[in-house]
Scaffold this motif. Structure first.
Motif, PDB file in Angstrom:
ATOM      1  N   UNK A 203       0.697  -1.296   0.040  1.00 37.28           N
ATOM      2  CA  UNK A 203      -0.103  -0.093   0.019  1.00 37.28           C
ATOM      3  C   UNK A 203       0.780   1.333  -0.151  1.00 37.28           C
ATOM      4  N   UNK A 204       0.439   2.171  -0.507  1.00 39.27           N
ATOM      5  CA  UNK A 204       1.049   3.651  -0.528  1.00 39.27           C
ATOM      6  C   UNK A 204       0.970   4.246   0.746  1.00 39.27           C
TER       7      UNK A 204
ATOM      8  N   UNK B 136       3.062   6.625   2.269  1.00 41.50           N
ATOM      9  CA  UNK B 136       3.375   8.189   2.572  1.00 41.50           C
ATOM     10  C   UNK B 136       2.759   8.938   1.099  1.00 41.50           C
ATOM     11  N   UNK B 137       1.504   9.074   1.171  1.00 40.57           N
ATOM     12  CA  UNK B 137       1.022   9.720  -0.365  1.00 40.57           C
ATOM     13  C   UNK B 137       1.589  10.998  -0.544  1.00 40.57           C
ATOM     14  N   UNK B 138       1.821  11.890   0.531  1.00 43.30           N
ATOM     15  CA  UNK B 138       2.628  12.964   0.289  1.00 43.30           C
ATOM     16  C   UNK B 138       3.827  13.150  -0.369  1.00 43.30           C
ATOM     17  N   UNK B 139       4.758  12.001   0.338  1.00 50.13           N
ATOM     18  CA  UNK B 139       6.077  11.747  -0.143  1.00 50.13           C
ATOM     19  C   UNK B 139       5.960  11.193  -1.750  1.00 50.13           C
TER      20      UNK B 139
ATOM     21  N   UNK C  43      11.585   4.258  -7.554  1.00 50.22           N
ATOM     22  CA  UNK C  43      12.842   3.959  -7.103  1.00 50.22           C
ATOM     23  C   UNK C  43      13.084   5.176  -5.858  1.00 50.22           C
ATOM     24  N   UNK C  44      13.008   6.465  -6.212  1.00 50.42           N
ATOM     25  CA  UNK C  44      12.998   7.427  -5.294  1.00 50.42           C
ATOM     26  C   UNK C  44      12.287   7.375  -4.263  1.00 50.42           C
ATOM     27  N   UNK C  45      11.047   7.069  -4.421  1.00 47.72           N
ATOM     28  CA  UNK C  45      10.017   6.920  -3.286  1.00 47.72           C
ATOM     29  C   UNK C  45      10.213   5.876  -2.223  1.00 47.72           C
TER      30      UNK C  45
END
Length: 159
Positions: A88-89, A91-94, A124-126
């Protein structure tokens, strides 16, 4: 993904009562750009084109890419299983921050990247950024990743 993207673009065009030509004009794209995406002639639109379309439709690229087809959407059962297994996502803000800043980096460098390449860099960055406290976009990692992944697009140095 292409049919889901097409559905989402068309859905937003209808909601805004926009023709294809008007969307192309508002997005600043060449004639037939959107038409070619919708007809499947352009299989992997660039991140810059998607950003322009998203802005013209007053949404984000993520809004367009998060389009899920109404039924199984033509995804194979194997692909549907893989999609369900994704984490699941958290950290949506990130994620939103990563997508915008990566698009900025790509635009600044005038790189031509496909949607798949753009999304892969975001992912990858996320994941890299989400492992560290505090969870914030890691610009140095993003710059390094973009430079290493798209080094073939660097302008040649004149001697």
């Amino acid at each position: 993904m292409a049919s889901a993207l097409k559905e989402k673009i068309m859905e937003r065009m209808e909601a805004k009562n926009l023709s294809i030509a008007e969307l192309e004009r508002r997005a600043g794209l060449s004639i037939h750009s959107v038409r070619n995406i919708l007809k499947g002639r352009i299989k992997k639109p660039s991140a810059q084109s998607l950003q322009a379309i998203a802005e013209a439709l007053e949404c984000s690229i993520l809004d367009l890419m998060n389009a899920t087809p109404s039924t199984s959407g033509g995804y194979s059962p194997q692909m549907q299983g893989r999609m369900r297994k994704r984490s699941p996502l958290e950290y949506p803000d990130l994620m939103l921050n990563c997508s915008q800043k990566i698009l900025d980096l790509i635009s600044e460098r005038k790189l031509k990247v496909s949607v798949d390449e753009y999304l892969e860099v975001i992912k990858k960055v996320y994941f890299y950024s989400s492992r560290e406290e505090p969870r914030k976009f890691d610009m140095r990692f993003a710059e390094w990743l973009i430079e290493s992944q798209f080094e073939d697009q660097k302008p040649a140095v004149k001697a």
